[in-house]
Design an enzyme around this catalytic site. Structure first.
Site, mmCIF file in Angstrom:
data_model
loop_
_atom_site.group_PDB
_atom_site.id
_atom_site.type_symbol
_atom_site.label_atom_id
_atom_site.label_comp_id
_atom_site.label_asym_id
_atom_site.label_seq_id
_atom_site.Cartn_x
_atom_site.Cartn_y
_atom_site.Cartn_z
ATOM 1 N N ASN A 63 -6.145 22.983 23.842
ATOM 2 C CA ASN A 63 -7.577 22.938 24.142
ATOM 3 C C ASN A 63 -7.981 23.894 25.258
ATOM 4 O OD1 ASN A 63 -5.861 20.710 25.193
ATOM 5 N ND2 ASN A 63 -7.568 20.430 26.601
ATOM 6 N N CYS B 265 -9.788 22.423 42.635
ATOM 7 C CA CYS B 265 -9.349 22.509 44.023
ATOM 8 C C CYS B 265 -10.327 21.836 44.969
ATOM 9 C CB CYS B 265 -9.173 23.973 44.407
ATOM 10 S SG CYS B 265 -8.527 24.227 46.056
ATOM 11 N N GLN C 192 -7.987 20.113 18.162
ATOM 12 C CA GLN C 192 -8.639 21.423 18.303
ATOM 13 C C GLN C 192 -8.439 22.313 17.075
ATOM 14 O OE1 GLN C 192 -10.788 22.392 20.466
ATOM 15 N NE2 GLN C 192 -10.536 20.824 22.047
ATOM 16 N N GLY D 40 -9.965 10.822 19.211
ATOM 17 C CA GLY D 40 -8.685 11.522 19.184
ATOM 18 C C GLY D 40 -7.643 10.820 20.036
HETATM 19 C C1 LIG Z 1 -10.600 16.331 23.025
HETATM 20 C C2 LIG Z 1 -9.161 16.272 22.725
HETATM 21 C C3 LIG Z 1 -8.505 15.040 22.571
HETATM 22 C C4 LIG Z 1 -9.195 13.722 22.787
HETATM 23 O O1 LIG Z 1 -10.146 13.428 21.803
HETATM 24 P P1 LIG Z 1 -11.235 12.302 22.122
HETATM 25 O O2 LIG Z 1 -11.916 12.083 20.818
HETATM 26 O O3 LIG Z 1 -12.141 12.879 23.158
HETATM 27 O O4 LIG Z 1 -10.503 11.108 22.601
HETATM 28 C C5 LIG Z 1 -7.170 15.042 22.271
HETATM 29 N N1 LIG Z 1 -6.496 16.191 22.114
HETATM 30 C C6 LIG Z 1 -7.080 17.383 22.236
HETATM 31 C C7 LIG Z 1 -6.276 18.625 22.029
HETATM 32 C C8 LIG Z 1 -8.429 17.470 22.557
HETATM 33 O O5 LIG Z 1 -8.997 18.664 22.698
#
Ligand SMILES: *Cc1c(COP(=O)(O)O)cnc(C)c1O
Length: 398
Positions: free
Chosen positions: A151, A325, A179, A71
């Site tokens: 997410n 934190c 997502q 992603g």
């Molecule tokens: C997990 C995620 C990504 C990144 O995807 P990867 O395949 O882990 O690089 C990008 N955007 C959102 C909203 C995600 O939840």
């Protein structure tokens, strides 16, 4: 001890049917799809099928799908491409609640390459303001990049409406739908979206494969340059097994979307309602009525999210917290911060994200265990309504 996995927005289990589909392409059908011989060619045929399966889920043309490694690569490719294709436009419009794959890139482009970035804020429920959005999309905007679903909170943004506004102004519209794919219906034929990112491991395919939809005739500049794979839009020998898996996962996602919106939603609602009604000082973060069906982000006042995670981990329960934190970072989740969640709550936020592999017994187990965990932690807590805020609270007020 059984694992109760409620961290599906971080990654998902590979569906056994997906694993079965990809397996022969490791050991028996390992040809290079670009080869002239039939041995490679049959892998090429299988990639074609995978591309069609992805395109069917999104209702687009298979030629509009570019396979990537994840992603993050899809997001980076989309934004970089729009900037390179229109060198005279120097503005990016995005939000404060994006995934780091978009947010960190935008900050980098702002700092190191001199672009101007508009970061849209949200209200206390994480909702974007359409008037602010309309005003932000100016003629010098190269690209708008707004996530379909968040997410952390699961909030769903009005992507179709936002894409229409960008189109009317002649601005390229990209959405990080990592997502959303498989959880909400997506119809790219009906929606004027120019580019869309997705990732395999968020929808029961393995890690290390993603895709980018690029609408036909949209000016495109590749990120990786080399061989002619993916129509010369993304060089590098294809991750054949990953792509085949992603195709199968998309096919299954289509079949399971109904279950996601009924059974999974019911489980999520039971979990959420159970927690909010039995645990004092617990609040829901996000847009209650417009969220992904699998996500519940709940803040527990006056306790540390990481402490809750550790206690749950002892019982095999996997979830995630936005705050850090105690782990060196003083920053609570940038998403909850954008929403203005008070620090005593932002630090105690837990995200439960379910999938079709969760059961009602698991939800009941969590509902049985969590009230005691929170009660015990509150007895020990340096955070409480009448005590002074901890050091990490200070950064939150900026
Ligand atoms: C997990 C995620 C990504 C990144 O995807 P990867 O395949 O882990 O690089 C990008 N955007 C959102 C909203 C995600 O939840």
């Amino acid at each position: 001890m059984n694992t109760i996995y409620m961290d599906n927005n971080a990654t998902t289990q590979v569906d056994p049917a997906v694993f079965e589909e990809m397996q022969p392409y490791f050991t028996e059908l390992y040809g290079n799809p670009s080869s002239m011989h039939r041995f490679g060619g049959q892998v090429g045929q299988k990639l074609k099928e995978a591309r069609e399966r992805v395109a069917t889920l999104l209702n687009c043309d298979p030629a509009e799908i570019i396979f990537t490694s994840c992603g993050s690569e899809s997001d980076n490719t989309a934004i970089r491409s729009a900037l390179k294709a229109q060198p005279e436009k120097r503005r990016i419009v995005t939000t404060r609640v994006e995934h780091p794959a978009v947010l960190s890139l935008c900050k980098y482009l702002e700092k190191k390459e001199g672009y101007t970035v508009t970061y849209l804020g949200t209200d206390e429920h994480g909702r974007l303001d359409m008037d602010e959005y309309k005003a932000a999309v100016t003629p010098d905007t190269a690209i708008v990049s707004i996530m379909w679903a968040n997410n952390e909170t699961g909030n769903i943004h009005p992507i179709e409406e936002m894409a229409k506004i960008a189109k009317d102004k002649g601005v390229i519209f990209h959405t990080d739908a990592v997502q959303a794919v498989g959880k909400v219906p997506i119809d790219l034929e009906a929606m004027p979206i120019d580019m869309l990112s997705l990732s395999g491991h968020k929808l029961h395919a393995p890690k290390g494969v993603g895709a980018l939809f690029v609408r036909k005739r949209l000016p495109f500049r590749p990120f990786l340059i080399g061989g002619h794979q993916e129509g010369s839009r993304r060089a590098g020998t294809e991750n054949t097994t990953g792509i085949i898996a992603l195709g199968k996962a998309c096919q299954l996602a289509q079949e399971n979307m109904e279950e996601e919106n009924t059974r999974v939603r019911t489980l999520r609602d039971k979990l959420e309602k159970g927690i909010l009604t039995t645990i004092p000082d617990s609040i829901l973060n996000g847009d209650k009525d417009n969220r992904l069906p699998n996500t519940a982000n709940i803040s527990f006042g006056y306790v540390e999210g990481e402490a809750i995670l550790l206690m749950m981990d002892q019982l095999g329960i996997c979830a995630s917290s936005g705050s850090a934190c105690t782990s060196g970072s003083l920053e609570p989740s940038h998403v909850l911060r954008a929403m203005g969640v008070p620090f005593t709550f932002a630090h105690g936020s837990i995200r439960f994200s379910l999938s079709r592999f969760n059961t009602e017994e698991e939800v009941d187990f969590v509902l049985g265990a969590l009230p005691k965990i929170i009660e015990n932690l509150r007895k020990l807590s340096p955070f409480s309504a009448d005590k002074e805020a901890p050091a990490c609270a200070k950064s939150f007020s900026e």
